[in-house]
Design a protein around this motif. Structure first.
Motif, PDB file in Angstrom:
ATOM      1  N   ASP A 286      40.302  23.325  44.726  1.00 33.47           N
ATOM      2  CA  ASP A 286      39.503  21.997  45.005  1.00 33.47           C
ATOM      3  C   ASP A 286      38.214  22.085  44.211  1.00 33.47           C
ATOM      4  OD1 ASP A 286      41.280  20.844  47.036  1.00 33.47           O
ATOM      5  OD2 ASP A 286      40.667  22.597  48.383  1.00 33.47           O
ATOM      6  N   ILE A 287      37.999  20.713  43.923  1.00 36.40           N
ATOM      7  CA  ILE A 287      36.721  20.247  43.205  1.00 36.40           C
ATOM      8  C   ILE A 287      35.719  19.994  44.251  1.00 36.40           C
ATOM      9  CG2 ILE A 287      35.263  18.800  41.930  1.00 36.40           C
ATOM     10  CD1 ILE A 287      37.484  18.716  39.963  1.00 36.40           C
ATOM     11  N   VAL A 288      34.451  20.523  44.564  1.00 32.77           N
ATOM     12  CA  VAL A 288      33.565  20.302  45.582  1.00 32.77           C
ATOM     13  C   VAL A 288      32.105  20.032  44.919  1.00 32.77           C
ATOM     14  CG1 VAL A 288      32.276  21.497  47.568  1.00 32.77           C
ATOM     15  CG2 VAL A 288      34.832  22.219  46.859  1.00 32.77           C
ATOM     16  N   PRO A 289      31.988  18.767  45.134  1.00 36.71           N
ATOM     17  CA  PRO A 289      30.491  18.409  44.698  1.00 36.71           C
ATOM     18  C   PRO A 289      29.270  19.164  45.219  1.00 36.71           C
ATOM     19  CG  PRO A 289      31.693  16.389  45.288  1.00 36.71           C
ATOM     20  CD  PRO A 289      32.638  17.721  45.838  1.00 36.71           C
ATOM     21  N   LEU A 290      28.463  19.486  44.589  1.00 34.95           N
ATOM     22  CA  LEU A 290      27.393  20.222  44.989  1.00 34.95           C
ATOM     23  C   LEU A 290      26.003  19.587  44.825  1.00 34.95           C
ATOM     24  CD1 LEU A 290      28.347  22.827  42.323  1.00 34.95           C
ATOM     25  CD2 LEU A 290      29.125  22.887  44.677  1.00 34.95           C
ATOM     26  N   GLN A 291      24.982  19.785  45.986  1.00 35.97           N
ATOM     27  CA  GLN A 291      23.648  19.452  45.861  1.00 35.97           C
ATOM     28  C   GLN A 291      22.892  20.493  45.827  1.00 35.97           C
ATOM     29  OE1 GLN A 291      23.552  16.186  49.181  1.00 35.97           O
ATOM     30  NE2 GLN A 291      23.391  15.027  47.286  1.00 35.97           N
ATOM     31  N   PHE A 292      22.208  20.658  44.566  1.00 40.46           N
ATOM     32  CA  PHE A 292      21.066  21.953  44.351  1.00 40.46           C
ATOM     33  C   PHE A 292      19.869  21.156  44.790  1.00 40.46           C
ATOM     34  CE2 PHE A 292      24.580  22.917  41.471  1.00 40.46           C
ATOM     35  CZ  PHE A 292      24.708  24.336  41.571  1.00 40.46           C
ATOM     36  N   VAL A 293      19.172  22.233  45.331  1.00 37.99           N
ATOM     37  CA  VAL A 293      17.531  21.901  45.748  1.00 37.99           C
ATOM     38  C   VAL A 293      16.624  23.019  45.121  1.00 37.99           C
ATOM     39  CG1 VAL A 293      15.817  21.261  47.423  1.00 37.99           C
ATOM     40  CG2 VAL A 293      17.950  20.772  47.854  1.00 37.99           C
ATOM     41  N   GLY A 294      15.942  22.771  44.269  1.00 39.44           N
ATOM     42  CA  GLY A 294      15.125  23.950  43.375  1.00 39.44           C
ATOM     43  C   GLY A 294      13.745  23.436  43.617  1.00 39.44           C
TER      44      GLY A 294
ATOM     45  N   ALA B 134      16.242  29.970  36.612  1.00 41.40           N
ATOM     46  CA  ALA B 134      17.424  30.075  35.674  1.00 41.40           C
ATOM     47  C   ALA B 134      18.536  30.081  36.164  1.00 41.40           C
ATOM     48  CB  ALA B 134      16.944  31.518  34.790  1.00 41.40           C
ATOM     49  N   ASN B 135      18.829  30.485  37.320  1.00 42.91           N
ATOM     50  CA  ASN B 135      20.227  30.649  38.236  1.00 42.91           C
ATOM     51  C   ASN B 135      20.602  28.984  38.361  1.00 42.91           C
ATOM     52  OD1 ASN B 135      21.749  33.149  38.667  1.00 42.91           O
ATOM     53  ND2 ASN B 135      19.478  33.873  38.875  1.00 42.91           N
ATOM     54  N   VAL B 136      19.675  28.293  38.788  1.00 40.19           N
ATOM     55  CA  VAL B 136      19.926  26.829  39.017  1.00 40.19           C
ATOM     56  C   VAL B 136      20.467  26.237  37.856  1.00 40.19           C
ATOM     57  CG1 VAL B 136      19.129  24.578  40.082  1.00 40.19           C
ATOM     58  CG2 VAL B 136      18.235  26.851  41.074  1.00 40.19           C
ATOM     59  N   VAL B 137      19.569  26.468  36.789  1.00 38.50           N
ATOM     60  CA  VAL B 137      19.834  25.720  35.523  1.00 38.50           C
ATOM     61  C   VAL B 137      21.433  26.104  35.188  1.00 38.50           C
ATOM     62  CG1 VAL B 137      19.298  25.506  33.132  1.00 38.50           C
ATOM     63  CG2 VAL B 137      17.638  25.447  34.786  1.00 38.50           C
ATOM     64  N   ALA B 138      21.651  27.457  34.994  1.00 36.27           N
ATOM     65  CA  ALA B 138      22.786  28.023  34.458  1.00 36.27           C
ATOM     66  C   ALA B 138      24.116  27.511  35.493  1.00 36.27           C
ATOM     67  CB  ALA B 138      22.589  29.380  34.660  1.00 36.27           C
ATOM     68  N   GLN B 139      23.867  27.540  36.708  1.00 30.99           N
ATOM     69  CA  GLN B 139      24.873  27.108  37.414  1.00 30.99           C
ATOM     70  C   GLN B 139      25.456  25.632  37.338  1.00 30.99           C
ATOM     71  OE1 GLN B 139      27.011  28.719  39.210  1.00 30.99           O
ATOM     72  NE2 GLN B 139      25.811  30.776  39.154  1.00 30.99           N
ATOM     73  N   ILE B 140      24.356  24.677  37.214  1.00 35.18           N
ATOM     74  CA  ILE B 140      24.699  23.274  36.819  1.00 35.18           C
ATOM     75  C   ILE B 140      25.446  23.113  35.702  1.00 35.18           C
ATOM     76  CG2 ILE B 140      23.424  21.039  36.566  1.00 35.18           C
ATOM     77  CD1 ILE B 140      21.228  21.849  38.204  1.00 35.18           C
TER      78      ILE B 140
END
Length: 526
Positions: free
Chosen positions: A398-406, A429-435
């Motif tokens: 399944d593709i799950v849309p993600l909402q990051f907050v940083g 750095a982890n936020v950027v890498a994950q996106i």
């Protein structure tokens, strides 16, 4: 004239379904990706930014979403809400949580009262009470200051205020506005109340009982648990308890409480963090000025939600991209991923806010809808989640849309350098890498190590999580959910789905059971 129509009757919905799909991995790679990150961004309140570069949209899709906003009359419906029309059709009520933080439109009079004036009056009473507690003018029987506040509530009376308290606790300590530690009792499970009571000094604790009706079973049960503990400690419970309730509830004028602060039926529990429900505990914990800053951030974001231009209205844009993902791309869930430990309970609050609001299969008129509505909401703070459910997010079916907050900076303002970078830099750095990893993926001949990419995300970015930013963040999601409910033509402001279980539980406790209800009751020795 405002028209309430099902999504699948709108011309723009048909156009949206036939819009060319965006290849996310392609548009986010190389220089194309760099340009998108700069261009696909919109300012929020309190210095926040909503960045949607890693969403599966382009100018064509955005144009169709703008048409959908116009055809669904989202701006007009929001205006009807804040001007006091009966938007909660299920319960035939106004929806007024925005009025707790500002006047967006006309004066709203209900029950013969100017509701904005009423909410301000309650905030002023709470502020005065909190200041007296902090100075020791209101104290325990021994004349000693209260050092802890404990909120007793459930659902919206717990999840929102608890999330907001945890979000600001470290900030308040750093900025010398931390007044009292706050604890929360919600579950009717006796282990919950016992654990809290065992962690505090009840003689120096003040308890906030939150129940709009004054009859909430779980809350009154926990109140009795607390009163029993106070009695065993030789304390007068009425010297240690305040109530947040409606003016017509049995708690309103009871001598069992030091004071009572009021809310009303026009603010649903999950939307009540900016009312007396959140105001009492947060003002006691951090002081009224901090709560006022929180309200200011929410009010500023509410005003942005009035804008007609979709690309200047972050909550509406976020909402319509979510509708596109749910109703065209067919994604069943959304993960909320705050890269801030202070927001550790924010996903749980949004889970109730979203799923209780838009988890509906009939429209505002009680007619079945033939399209998906609210998604499943879940989440945990980063980087913890990376070592948990991200495996499914990256490589699951399944593709799950993600909402990051940083946030660029931590709340504490101090850090250590380890291996040439600080802890906060490692977090960011982890936020950027994950996106980028989710969007672009990575090709590998070893299929176990292959990442398809094409997994969409958005990010809300801020300088630091402070009271104004928190208020803006909360209002953004409240308004996003409201706009989505308008598009789906559901009533986002009732919650009949929670009632049936309560009714059956009362039957079990009264031993009025048969069939499976009795059999399960026997299994648990009820």
């Amino acid at each position: 004239m405002t028209n309430w129509k099902n999504l699948d009757t709108l011309d723009s919905y048909e156009e949206m379904k036939h819009a060319e799909r965006v290849n996310l991995a392609e548009v986010m790679s190389g220089e194309n990706g760099a340009k998108r990150v700069q261009a696909y961004s919109v300012l929020m309140a309190a210095g926040l930014t909503y960045n949607y570069a890693a969403k599966q949209v382009d100018e064509n899709v955005l144009s169709v979403l703008s048409k959908l906003a116009d055809e669904a009359q989202l701006t007009e419906k929001y205006k009807a809400l804040y001007n006091g029309e009966v938007i909660n059709t299920g319960e035939k009520r106004l929806v007024l949580h925005q009025l707790t933080r500002g006047q967006l439109g006309d004066t709203v009079v209900a029950d013969g009262v100017d509701k904005r004036a009423f909410y301000v009056e309650q905030q002023e009473k709470i502020a005065e009470f909190a200041k007296k507690v902090h100075t020791g003018e209101i104290a325990n029987a021994a004349g000693e200051k209260f050092t802890t506040v404990v909120q007793i509530g459930i659902g919206g009376s717990d999840l929102g205020p608890r999330a907001m308290y945890l979000a600001l606790e470290n900030w308040a300590k750093k900025h010398d506005t931390f007044k009292m530690e706050a604890k929360f009792i919600s579950n009717v499970d006796p282990d919950d109340a016992a654990a809290v009571l065992n962690s505090i000094d009840v003689a120096h604790s003040i308890f906030v009982l939150v129940s709009k009706s004054g009859t909430t079973l779980e809350t009154l049960t926990n109140e009795s648990f607390v009163k029993d503990a106070l009695k065993k400690a030789g304390l007068d419970a009425s010297r240690h308890m305040i109530a947040v309730t409606s003016e017509t509830s049995p708690l309103a004028k009871s001598e069992d409480y030091l004071a009572a602060f009021f809310m009303d039926d026009y603010i649903g529990g999950r939307f009540s963090s900016t009312s007396a429900v959140g105001g009492a505990v947060l003002s006691l914990a951090f002081g009224p000025d901090v709560f006022a800053q929180f309200l200011e951030g929410a009010a500023e974001e509410d005003r942005l939600s009035m804008k007609e231009d979709l690309l200047e209205n972050p909550a509406m844009l976020d909402a319509l991209i979510g509708v596109y993902e749910r109703n065209v791309l067919g994604y069943p869930a959304t993960a909320v991923l705050p890269y801030s430990q202070a927001l550790s309970r924010f996903p749980a609050h949004l889970q109730q806010l979203d799923m209780e609001s838009n988890g509906k299969s009939v429209n505002r008129f009680g007619e079945p809808v033939s399209y998906p509505t609210g998604p499943v909401i879940f989440g945990e703070p980063g980087t913890n989640g990376q070592h948990s459910f991200y495996q499914l997010l990256h490589q699951g079916t399944d593709i799950v849309p993600l909402q990051f907050v940083g946030f660029k900076n931590s709340q504490i303002g101090t850090d250590v350098v380890i291996e040439d970078s600080t802890s906060q830099q490692k977090l960011c750095a982890n936020v950027v890498a994950q996106i980028v990893a989710f969007a672009c993926g990575k090709a590998d001949e070893n299929k176990n190590k292959n990442f398809e990419g094409g997994r969409p995300s958005s990010m809300i970015i801020g300088e630091q999580l402070d009271p104004k930013a928190l208020g803006a963040l909360l209002a953004h999601f409240e308004n996003k959910i409201m706009f989505q409910g308008f598009v789906w033509n559901v009533n986002s402001f009732d919650q009949e789905g929670v009632q049936l279980g309560k009714v059956l539980a009362k039957r079990v406790l009264a031993h009025e059971t048969d069939g499976a209800l009795k059999a399960f009751s026997d299994l648990l020795n009820i």
